[in-house]
Design a protein around this motif. Structure first.
Motif, PDB file in Angstrom:
ATOM      1  N   SER A  76      -5.688 -21.515  13.378  1.00  0.00           N
ATOM      2  CA  SER A  76      -6.405 -20.420  12.466  1.00  0.00           C
ATOM      3  C   SER A  76      -7.539 -19.445  13.452  1.00  0.00           C
ATOM      4  O   SER A  76      -8.518 -19.262  13.179  1.00  0.00           O
ATOM      5  N   SER A  77      -6.597 -18.792  14.196  1.00  0.00           N
ATOM      6  CA  SER A  77      -7.174 -17.700  14.876  1.00  0.00           C
ATOM      7  C   SER A  77      -7.298 -16.610  14.168  1.00  0.00           C
ATOM      8  O   SER A  77      -6.225 -16.165  13.468  1.00  0.00           O
ATOM      9  N   THR A  78      -8.499 -15.906  13.829  1.00  0.00           N
ATOM     10  CA  THR A  78      -8.628 -14.591  13.118  1.00  0.00           C
ATOM     11  C   THR A  78      -9.114 -13.649  13.752  1.00  0.00           C
ATOM     12  O   THR A  78      -9.676 -13.560  15.023  1.00  0.00           O
ATOM     13  N   SER A  79      -8.799 -12.347  13.283  1.00  0.00           N
ATOM     14  CA  SER A  79      -9.291 -11.116  13.503  1.00  0.00           C
ATOM     15  C   SER A  79      -9.229  -9.995  12.228  1.00  0.00           C
ATOM     16  O   SER A  79      -8.272 -10.340  11.211  1.00  0.00           O
ATOM     17  N   PRO A  80     -10.281  -9.199  12.269  1.00  0.00           N
ATOM     18  CA  PRO A  80     -10.540  -8.516  11.089  1.00  0.00           C
ATOM     19  C   PRO A  80      -9.328  -7.157  11.241  1.00  0.00           C
ATOM     20  O   PRO A  80      -8.987  -6.664  12.129  1.00  0.00           O
ATOM     21  N   ILE A  81      -8.634  -6.786  10.000  1.00  0.00           N
ATOM     22  CA  ILE A  81      -7.813  -5.652   9.798  1.00  0.00           C
ATOM     23  C   ILE A  81      -8.518  -4.795   8.943  1.00  0.00           C
ATOM     24  O   ILE A  81      -8.774  -4.960   7.770  1.00  0.00           O
ATOM     25  N   GLY A  82      -8.478  -3.573   9.738  1.00  0.00           N
ATOM     26  CA  GLY A  82      -9.146  -2.451   8.400  1.00  0.00           C
ATOM     27  C   GLY A  82      -8.209  -1.383   8.046  1.00  0.00           C
ATOM     28  O   GLY A  82      -7.550  -1.701   7.114  1.00  0.00           O
ATOM     29  N   ASP A  83      -8.009  -0.314   8.748  1.00  0.00           N
ATOM     30  CA  ASP A  83      -7.128   0.619   8.055  1.00  0.00           C
ATOM     31  C   ASP A  83      -5.683   0.160   8.220  1.00  0.00           C
ATOM     32  O   ASP A  83      -5.152  -0.232   9.268  1.00  0.00           O
ATOM     33  N   TYR A  84      -5.172   0.320   7.120  1.00  0.00           N
ATOM     34  CA  TYR A  84      -3.704  -0.251   7.215  1.00  0.00           C
ATOM     35  C   TYR A  84      -2.986   0.249   5.763  1.00  0.00           C
ATOM     36  O   TYR A  84      -3.636   1.000   4.874  1.00  0.00           O
ATOM     37  N   ASP A  85      -1.550   0.468   6.099  1.00  0.00           N
ATOM     38  CA  ASP A  85      -0.699   0.842   4.707  1.00  0.00           C
ATOM     39  C   ASP A  85      -0.551  -0.583   3.959  1.00  0.00           C
ATOM     40  O   ASP A  85      -0.140  -1.632   4.668  1.00  0.00           O
ATOM     41  N   ASP A  86      -0.433  -0.632   2.689  1.00  0.00           N
ATOM     42  CA  ASP A  86      -0.128  -1.605   1.712  1.00  0.00           C
ATOM     43  C   ASP A  86       0.980  -0.981   0.922  1.00  0.00           C
ATOM     44  O   ASP A  86       0.979  -0.284  -0.196  1.00  0.00           O
ATOM     45  N   PRO A  87       2.488  -1.354   1.561  1.00  0.00           N
ATOM     46  CA  PRO A  87       3.777  -1.191   0.785  1.00  0.00           C
ATOM     47  C   PRO A  87       3.800  -1.359  -0.743  1.00  0.00           C
ATOM     48  O   PRO A  87       4.413  -0.730  -1.323  1.00  0.00           O
ATOM     49  N   LEU A  88       3.246  -2.616  -1.058  1.00  0.00           N
ATOM     50  CA  LEU A  88       3.563  -3.185  -2.379  1.00  0.00           C
ATOM     51  C   LEU A  88       2.577  -2.214  -3.175  1.00  0.00           C
ATOM     52  O   LEU A  88       3.022  -2.006  -4.340  1.00  0.00           O
ATOM     53  N   GLN A  89       1.380  -1.971  -2.772  1.00  0.00           N
ATOM     54  CA  GLN A  89       0.513  -1.146  -3.685  1.00  0.00           C
ATOM     55  C   GLN A  89       1.091   0.221  -3.862  1.00  0.00           C
ATOM     56  O   GLN A  89       0.876   0.855  -4.851  1.00  0.00           O
ATOM     57  N   LYS A 128       5.806   3.905  -8.858  1.00  0.00           N
ATOM     58  CA  LYS A 128       6.467   3.476 -10.009  1.00  0.00           C
ATOM     59  C   LYS A 128       5.768   3.748 -11.149  1.00  0.00           C
ATOM     60  O   LYS A 128       6.303   4.124 -12.254  1.00  0.00           O
ATOM     61  N   ALA A 129       4.292   3.909 -11.067  1.00  0.00           N
ATOM     62  CA  ALA A 129       3.696   4.237 -12.222  1.00  0.00           C
ATOM     63  C   ALA A 129       3.391   5.644 -12.441  1.00  0.00           C
ATOM     64  O   ALA A 129       2.655   6.239 -13.144  1.00  0.00           O
ATOM     65  N   GLY A 130       4.004   6.414 -11.403  1.00  0.00           N
ATOM     66  CA  GLY A 130       3.915   7.962 -11.625  1.00  0.00           C
ATOM     67  C   GLY A 130       2.780   8.638 -10.784  1.00  0.00           C
ATOM     68  O   GLY A 130       2.467   9.794 -11.083  1.00  0.00           O
ATOM     69  N   VAL A 131       2.063   7.595  -9.934  1.00  0.00           N
ATOM     70  CA  VAL A 131       0.966   8.089  -9.340  1.00  0.00           C
ATOM     71  C   VAL A 131       1.334   8.604  -7.864  1.00  0.00           C
ATOM     72  O   VAL A 131       1.655   7.714  -6.891  1.00  0.00           O
ATOM     73  N   ASN A 132       1.644   9.966  -7.805  1.00  0.00           N
ATOM     74  CA  ASN A 132       2.091  10.236  -6.140  1.00  0.00           C
ATOM     75  C   ASN A 132       1.003  10.467  -5.209  1.00  0.00           C
ATOM     76  O   ASN A 132      -0.204  10.520  -5.672  1.00  0.00           O
ATOM     77  N   ASN A 133       1.187  10.396  -4.045  1.00  0.00           N
ATOM     78  CA  ASN A 133       0.310  10.479  -2.929  1.00  0.00           C
ATOM     79  C   ASN A 133      -0.610   9.323  -3.096  1.00  0.00           C
ATOM     80  O   ASN A 133      -2.061   9.381  -2.903  1.00  0.00           O
ATOM     81  N   SER A 134      -0.357   8.053  -3.415  1.00  0.00           N
ATOM     82  CA  SER A 134      -1.164   7.014  -3.571  1.00  0.00           C
ATOM     83  C   SER A 134      -1.991   6.676  -2.298  1.00  0.00           C
ATOM     84  O   SER A 134      -1.298   7.079  -1.208  1.00  0.00           O
ATOM     85  N   THR A 135      -3.108   6.461  -2.331  1.00  0.00           N
ATOM     86  CA  THR A 135      -3.909   6.173  -1.166  1.00  0.00           C
ATOM     87  C   THR A 135      -3.747   4.783  -0.482  1.00  0.00           C
ATOM     88  O   THR A 135      -4.040   4.722   0.761  1.00  0.00           O
ATOM     89  N   TRP A 136      -2.672   4.132  -1.015  1.00  0.00           N
ATOM     90  CA  TRP A 136      -2.254   2.819  -0.347  1.00  0.00           C
ATOM     91  C   TRP A 136      -1.014   3.330   0.437  1.00  0.00           C
ATOM     92  O   TRP A 136      -0.675   2.344   1.397  1.00  0.00           O
ATOM     93  N   CYS A 137      -0.477   4.411   0.342  1.00  0.00           N
ATOM     94  CA  CYS A 137       0.734   4.597   1.115  1.00  0.00           C
ATOM     95  C   CYS A 137       0.343   5.200   2.548  1.00  0.00           C
ATOM     96  O   CYS A 137       1.390   5.157   3.426  1.00  0.00           O
ATOM     97  N   SER A 138      -0.740   5.519   2.639  1.00  0.00           N
ATOM     98  CA  SER A 138      -1.106   6.266   3.809  1.00  0.00           C
ATOM     99  C   SER A 138      -2.571   5.955   4.096  1.00  0.00           C
ATOM    100  O   SER A 138      -3.585   6.180   3.343  1.00  0.00           O
ATOM    101  N   THR A 139      -3.113   5.512   5.316  1.00  0.00           N
ATOM    102  CA  THR A 139      -4.375   5.113   5.543  1.00  0.00           C
ATOM    103  C   THR A 139      -5.178   6.475   5.779  1.00  0.00           C
ATOM    104  O   THR A 139      -6.435   6.467   5.636  1.00  0.00           O
ATOM    105  N   VAL A 140      -4.439   7.608   6.207  1.00  0.00           N
ATOM    106  CA  VAL A 140      -5.212   8.947   6.386  1.00  0.00           C
ATOM    107  C   VAL A 140      -5.579   9.328   4.987  1.00  0.00           C
ATOM    108  O   VAL A 140      -6.805   9.986   5.096  1.00  0.00           O
ATOM    109  N   GLN A 141      -5.197   9.152   4.047  1.00  0.00           N
ATOM    110  CA  GLN A 141      -5.546   9.432   2.685  1.00  0.00           C
ATOM    111  C   GLN A 141      -6.750   8.440   2.031  1.00  0.00           C
ATOM    112  O   GLN A 141      -7.101   8.757   0.802  1.00  0.00           O
ATOM    113  N   ARG A 142      -6.931   7.408   2.528  1.00  0.00           N
ATOM    114  CA  ARG A 142      -7.613   6.282   2.004  1.00  0.00           C
ATOM    115  C   ARG A 142      -9.279   6.817   2.385  1.00  0.00           C
ATOM    116  O   ARG A 142      -9.603   6.727   3.277  1.00  0.00           O
TER     117      ARG A 142
END
Length: 1014
Positions: A660-673, A679-693
């Motif tokens: 159970s060794s832990t570390s915080p993860i901040g900026d990351y891409d979330d491929p599922l979201q 698929k919902a028609g929302v282009n340039n999703s903020t979850w596709c790139s940390t730069v846009q979040r």
């Protein structure tokens, strides 16, 4: 940047002939080649000294069989079926190496470091690993006097065990033997890439004092060393003692003016705004003090604010808008306080203080029975640092000013803290050995029974912060919550701007300061019984069949004990970005045997086998390995040789027992979201790139050990020759091809890979840019792997990641091959003295690896230097000795190699990618920019920049003033060379570090005074 002396064949043979204690040499040891108790010389016996021996004296010496690393059977020939590098401790120290690791890092057979000790979050700042053949630190074995060395207590890269080569002082070393090929059939686990066997001083008569001082000419790395050693003997006993105290100051960013500022980055890393207004690095890394309003605009600090803080200046931030290759606008983001010299307090090479002691002794009974033992203590304090503590508020509503603050960042200074906030690793390493050896069966067989116990403890003192208390100091207590313009719930505070815009006092800092201590320990207790001797002779050969066997039992343990307060990141935050816990034990029982069979007088066959039985929490049980070798000597001056063997490495104890060794993860891409948004028609999703979040979303990454891990298996082979060139006295050459591989290798799942595979396994798709999707074919949906990765990610009802777990799996493969070659020449003249020359060369022909069986096997040879050459020339006459040496490291690919060239205005085109049917993503070789929402090709050339070849020279001059006194001047990096900054270099350590560990060190001087007391 110094040199290595390899395969000193004639010198070692001559030295062995006069330095042997007895034929009862322990398996895994060679008799010391230095410190001859008749000459009272503190140095190793040199080849030049030996060559001056009269011919009739040489003929009077009878060579006796000794054991050389890589075999359990004593032999007369120094060269065996596999090449072994040998160097004396005196030669190591004479070249300016202050630790064993510095010398090993210069060898052509050693690859780059796996983790830079100066890296942010490094968990082993005071230790150095050795990466033989580039297979990784865990695949090579360190031994002292033929005994396996205990693992370093803290994990490498927060994941794996390794052995520390940095705490062994050169003053205690008699000589070192390096076998850079697989040897598991002799030594068991870890000896996949080879073995480093350190032989400590054993046989010396008299007392000697050596004092060394020096440092780097460009600043930093001041070095002082006092080494006292000696020996006493009686009719049937001998004792040796050694005490050494040394101090090496750290090399800081401030010691290298080109290395401490963000503006030192290569010009190719400067974007459009940087080229217009000067290099700015708008991140918490270079921000000293700032606050942003809801629109992201910096709030201008009060007049004179920045000047109140050390290493701070007022800076203006700009954003440049582009459309295609053109700059369409500039946005003024406001003013903030920046740190132009951000890296001045970062360590480039850590400092250390060490106090070491060693004593060994032997007592001879009657009837060829000898009692022996040794005790060593290595006490070291390592000093390092990276970034001082910083504080960020995140988004909140400020009652004081009546506005939403998007974020506020404040970097503490050493003056505010009244401390440099350095991390100190305080280490103690005990090593105790006791043994009994003798002969049996009328002296035909030698036996050795020994016990060894080792303990390694690390106490890591560091400066941390209490985030909750720091938050309360600057913001005060939370006064409820509200909703921002995007509908996000944010806290409400009344910020204390007076404290924010002004330096605080050390007394105020103490309100949220914390000092932490992480403790880690490891231990190794082992027992060995060894036997060797001659069995019988074949009628047609002169030499008998040799045989050896070893029986071992060992108990390993380790325990990670981090400061318990740091388990809660809100009340206690350490500077390592991780909370590492775990511990466990392992028992091992081993039986090995080896036969050396003279098939003909010119042909010798060696075969060995070993069985290792494990008891631990993994799935490892019994490992069986075997090896064989051939030596063919068609005539006295030529040896043709070859080896083949199977190898294995037991599952890493850190990989098994990490809990159970832990570390915080901040900026990351979330491929599922990202997939769901597209698929919902929302282009340039903020979850596709940390730069846009706009706001970072944090979750906790948990690393666990794997209790079902299997041993890692492998194989290796070598073949080559050693040739004494006819007609040229003293000239020999050698060349050996080597190949080794590892299958079923243990690899930690990368957090990003887990998220990518989770998305693909759930949807059957993968993102292809921010608006496109393509089929996911890396793994079959519903497979055991897919079920595993889906279970490793936890999400909230809204789909946001709340936690992720990673653990090691047996999946990876790695295969390496190359060529080693050497040339040695010795010349004796009556009038001009003795000359010796040695050149050693390694060419790494291939480095093929993959993480998953479905991945392609890629040759990444050129990611690191493909070749390395070292050389040395020695001259000795009378009281003088001079050496000139050097190293050449091959060119490497520079940052952004095979990427797109940056445009003159700073716009950086991107290389487009495509996905094959197999799921492999590959480069199309087309550079594009975004214009009016579309990808437009750019007429551009691919960047093929390379880091130039690295060459340094070193020299040493020694003068024997009288029989008791000698002085030696050693100069490393004779021409004061430092590396240049590549065009696309950015971040920390702008100079390339995969060619050499000290490309920013420059020239170093060392003066050694050696005085024999009696």
């Amino acid at each position: 940047m110094r040199h290595a002396i390899a395969l000193r064949r004639n010198a070692l043979v001559s030295a062995l002939s006069i330095a042997l204690l007895s034929p009862l040499v322990a398996y895994g040891q060679t008799t010391p080649a230095s410190g001859d108790n008749q000459s009272n010389t503190p140095q190793a016996t040199s080849s030049s000294a030996q060559s001056s021996t009269a011919p009739d004296q040489k003929k009077a010496v009878k060579l006796q069989a000794v054991t050389v690393t890589g075999s359990m059977i004593p032999r007369v020939e120094v060269e065996g079926p596999a090449p072994v590098v040998t160097i004396t401790g005196a030669q190591i120290k004479q070249q300016g190496f202050t630790t064993l690791w510095e010398f090993l890092d210069s060898l052509p057979q050693v690859g780059p470091q796996v983790q830079d000790p100066a890296s942010w979050g490094s968990t082993s700042v005071n230790a150095r690993s050795v990466n033989l053949r580039g297979l990784g630190p865990g695949f090579s074995l360190l031994m002292i006097d033929g005994h396996r060395v205990v693992d370093y207590p803290q994990p490498l890269s927060k994941q794996s065990n390794f052995q520390n080569y940095n705490n062994l002082p050169t003053g205690m070393i008699d000589h070192v033997e390096i076998l850079a090929s697989g040897a598991s059939s002799i030594y068991g686990s870890d000896a996949v890439a080879g073995v480093v066997n350190v032989i400590l001083k054993k046989n010396y008569q008299g007392d000697d004092l050596q004092v060394t001082g020096g440092g780097a000419e460009r600043g930093g790395r001041a070095y002082g060393d006092v080494n006292f050693f000696g020996g006493k003997s009686g009719d049937n006993w001998h004792i040796l003692y050694n005490v050494e105290k040394s101090n090496r100051t750290a090399l800081w960013g401030m010691d290298r003016p080109y290395q401490d500022s963000v503006s030192d980055a290569g010009y190719g890393a400067w974007g459009p705004a940087d080229r217009m207004f000067g290099y700015q690095y708008d991140s918490a890394g270079s921000i000293a003090l700032m606050a942003q309003n809801a629109s992201g605009q910096y709030i201008t600090p009060p007049a004179g604010t920045c000047g109140k803080f050390t290493n701070s200046q007022l800076s203006q931030s700009h954003s440049v808008n582009t459309n295609g290759t053109q700059i369409t606008g500039v946005t003024n983001n406001g003013y903030y306080c920046s740190q132009p010299a951000i890296f001045q307090n970062w360590v480039l090479t850590p400092g250390s203080r060490s106090n070491n002691g060693y004593v060994s002794g032997e007592y001879d009974f009657k009837d060829d029975l000898q009692l022996y033992g040794s005790a060593a203590l290595y006490d070291t304090v390592g000093i390092s640092n990276t970034q001082l503590p910083a504080y960020g508020t995140g988004e909140f509503y400020d009652q004081t000013t009546g506005q939403v603050i998007n974020n506020a960042v404040r970097q503490l200074t050493a003056q505010e803290m009244n401390s440099a906030a350095n991390t100190h690793d305080r280490e103690q390493n005990w090593n105790l050995t006791a043994g009994l050896r003798g002969t049996m069966f009328s002296g035909n067989f030698n036996w050795d029974l020994n016990l060894n116990s080792q303990k390694y403890i690390v106490r890591e003192d560091y400066t941390g912060i209490a985030p909750a208390a720091m938050n309360n100091f600057f913001l005060g207590p939370q006064k409820g919550s509200t909703t921002d313009s995007n509908g996000n719930t944010i806290p409400v505070y009344a910020m204390n701007w007076q404290q924010w815009w002004n330096p605080i006092t050390p007394q105020q800092y103490s309100q949220f300061a914390v000092n932490g201590e992480n403790t880690a320990s490891s231990s190794l207790n082992q027992a060995q019984f060894r036997v060797n001797g001659d069995l019988f002779k074949f009628p047609w050969v002169d030499e008998p069949v040799g045989w050896a066997a070893v029986l071992e039992a060992a108990d390993n343990s380790f325990m990670l004990s981090p400061d318990a307060r740091s388990a809660d990141g809100s009340t206690f935050q350490n500077p390592f970005g991780a909370y590492l816990t775990g511990g466990g034990t392992r028992q091992r029982y081993s039986l090995g045997t080896e036969f050396r069979v003279p098939v003909l007088d010119s042909l010798t066959w060696t075969i060995s086998g070993r069985l290792d039985k494990y008891h631990d929490a993994s799935s490892a049980d019994i490992a069986r390995t075997w090896g064989t070798g051939l030596e063919w000597r068609p005539y006295d001056g030529l040896l043709v040789r070859g080896t083949y063997g199977t190898n294995f490495k037991a599952p890493d104890m850190q990989a098994i027992y990490l809990q159970s060794s832990t570390s915080p993860i901040g900026d990351y891409d979330d491929p599922l979201q990202c997939i769901n948004a597209i698929k919902a028609g929302v282009n340039n999703s903020t979850w596709c790139s940390t730069v846009q979040r706009p706001v970072s979303q944090y979750y906790t990454l948990t690393t666990e050990g794997g209790r079902t891990l299997q041993p890692q298996t492998g194989h290796s082979w070598t073949y080559g020759f050693v040739w004494q060139v006819p007609g040229v006295q003293g000239l020999s050459v050698s060349a050996d091809y080597w190949h080794m591989g590892v299958d079923n290798a243990i690899e930690y799942l990368d957090p990003a890979t887990v998220l990518n595979d989770e998305a693909g396994c759930l949807t059957g798709l993968q993102p292809n840019g921010s608006s496109g999707l393509s089929p996911y074919t890396t793994h079959v949906q519903g497979s055991a792997y897919c079920q595993m990765v889906i279970g490793l990610v936890q999400r909230s009802a809204s789909g946001q990641i709340t936690a992720e777990q990673v653990h090691p799996i047996n999946q990876a493969s790695l295969y390496v091959s190359g060529v080693d070659a050497s040339l040695d020449y010795k010349l004796h003249t009556d009038d001009h003295g003795d000359f010796t020359t040695s050149i050693n060369y390694t060419d790494n022909l291939s480095y093929k690896s993959r993480v998953l069986p479905s991945d392609p096997l890629l040759n990444t040879r050129y990611q690191n230097p493909a070749s390395r050459v070292t050389w040395i020339g020695n001259w000795h006459k009378g009281d003088w000795n001079v050496s000139l040496s050097g190293v050449r490291v091959g060119s490497v690919r520079a940052n952004n190699y095979a990427g797109c060239n940056v445009l003159p205005n700073g716009v950086q085109p991107g290389m487009t990618t495509a996905t094959a049917a197999s799921g492999t993503v590959y480069s199309t070789g087309v550079c594009t920019v975004q214009q009016d929402g579309n990808s437009v090709p750019v007429v551009d050339t691919t960047y093929l920049g390379r880091v130039p070849v690295w060459i340094t020279w070193n020299t040493a001059i020694g003068w024997q003033i009288n029989p008791e006194t000698k002085i030696t001047l050693t100069v490393s990096n004779l021409f004061n060379k430092i590396a240049g900054i590549p065009y696309y270099s950015g971040g920390f350590e702008f100079v390339p570090t995969n060619q050499s560990a000290d490309e920013y060190t420059g020239r170093e001087w060392f003066l050694t005074f050696d005085y024999k007391l009696d």
